[in-house]
Design a protein around this motif. Sequence first.
Motif, PDB file in Angstrom:
ATOM      1  N   MET A   1     -20.901  24.550  29.484  1.00  0.00           N
ATOM      2  CA  MET A   1     -20.328  24.202  28.192  1.00  0.00           C
ATOM      3  C   MET A   1     -21.369  24.310  27.088  1.00  0.00           C
ATOM      4  O   MET A   1     -21.104  24.837  26.010  1.00  0.00           O
ATOM      5  N   LEU A   2     -22.584  23.820  27.359  1.00  0.00           N
ATOM      6  CA  LEU A   2     -23.650  23.922  26.364  1.00  0.00           C
ATOM      7  C   LEU A   2     -23.978  25.378  26.060  1.00  0.00           C
ATOM      8  O   LEU A   2     -24.096  25.768  24.902  1.00  0.00           O
TER       9      LEU A   2
ATOM     10  N   VAL B   1     -26.256  26.636  23.127  1.00  0.00           N
ATOM     11  CA  VAL B   1     -27.393  25.767  23.432  1.00  0.00           C
ATOM     12  C   VAL B   1     -27.930  26.165  24.808  1.00  0.00           C
ATOM     13  O   VAL B   1     -27.239  26.052  25.818  1.00  0.00           O
ATOM     14  N   GLU B   2     -29.163  26.635  24.820  1.00  0.00           N
ATOM     15  CA  GLU B   2     -29.803  26.988  26.084  1.00  0.00           C
ATOM     16  C   GLU B   2     -29.996  25.717  26.909  1.00  0.00           C
ATOM     17  O   GLU B   2     -30.363  24.670  26.374  1.00  0.00           O
TER      18      GLU B   2
ATOM     19  N   ALA C   1     -24.379  15.797  20.926  1.00  0.00           N
ATOM     20  CA  ALA C   1     -23.056  15.773  20.292  1.00  0.00           C
ATOM     21  C   ALA C   1     -22.029  16.487  21.154  1.00  0.00           C
ATOM     22  O   ALA C   1     -20.915  15.992  21.342  1.00  0.00           O
ATOM     23  N   LEU C   2     -22.393  17.643  21.698  1.00  0.00           N
ATOM     24  CA  LEU C   2     -21.469  18.394  22.551  1.00  0.00           C
ATOM     25  C   LEU C   2     -21.143  17.625  23.827  1.00  0.00           C
ATOM     26  O   LEU C   2     -19.987  17.579  24.247  1.00  0.00           O
ATOM     27  N   ILE C   3     -22.140  17.001  24.426  1.00  0.00           N
ATOM     28  CA  ILE C   3     -21.905  16.224  25.644  1.00  0.00           C
ATOM     29  C   ILE C   3     -21.026  15.026  25.326  1.00  0.00           C
ATOM     30  O   ILE C   3     -20.120  14.690  26.090  1.00  0.00           O
TER      31      ILE C   3
ATOM     32  N   SER D   1     -23.667   9.903  26.157  1.00  0.00           N
ATOM     33  CA  SER D   1     -24.683  10.665  25.450  1.00  0.00           C
ATOM     34  C   SER D   1     -26.071  10.299  25.966  1.00  0.00           C
ATOM     35  O   SER D   1     -26.232   9.481  26.859  1.00  0.00           O
ATOM     36  N   TYR D   2     -27.069  10.873  25.365  1.00  0.00           N
ATOM     37  CA  TYR D   2     -28.461  10.735  25.762  1.00  0.00           C
ATOM     38  C   TYR D   2     -28.846   9.275  25.917  1.00  0.00           C
ATOM     39  O   TYR D   2     -28.599   8.443  25.062  1.00  0.00           O
ATOM     40  N   ASN D   3     -29.435   8.965  27.043  1.00  0.00           N
ATOM     41  CA  ASN D   3     -29.926   7.618  27.332  1.00  0.00           C
ATOM     42  C   ASN D   3     -31.428   7.733  27.522  1.00  0.00           C
ATOM     43  O   ASN D   3     -31.880   8.401  28.439  1.00  0.00           O
ATOM     44  N   PRO D   4     -32.230   7.093  26.651  1.00  0.00           N
ATOM     45  CA  PRO D   4     -33.676   7.203  26.792  1.00  0.00           C
ATOM     46  C   PRO D   4     -34.189   6.818  28.166  1.00  0.00           C
ATOM     47  O   PRO D   4     -35.202   7.320  28.616  1.00  0.00           O
TER      48      PRO D   4
END
Length: 76
Positions: free
Chosen positions: A23-24, A29-30, A60-62, A69-72
């Motif tokens: 999807m990315l 998005v590579e 954003a796409l995920i 989304s991104y979790n540190p």
Amino acid sequence: MEKGWIKIKSYNNAIESEIVKQMLEENGVEAVLLNKQDSSYLFGKIELYVPQEHVQEAEALIGDYGTTSYNPEDAN
């Protein structure tokens, strides 16, 4: 992993990780998957990396895809 790539997500499911990667890439998005799962017992993580300059776009796409989304904490 080369410099400039950021881990943004970890997966337990190989199929889900491949779907997100595809999807990315379809959205310009590579992305690279680093499979750290044991080949016999399938425990461990599959890590998703994107170039540093595409982290926000990938997040954003995920998020739109319906995963968290991104979790540190995933980056450690």
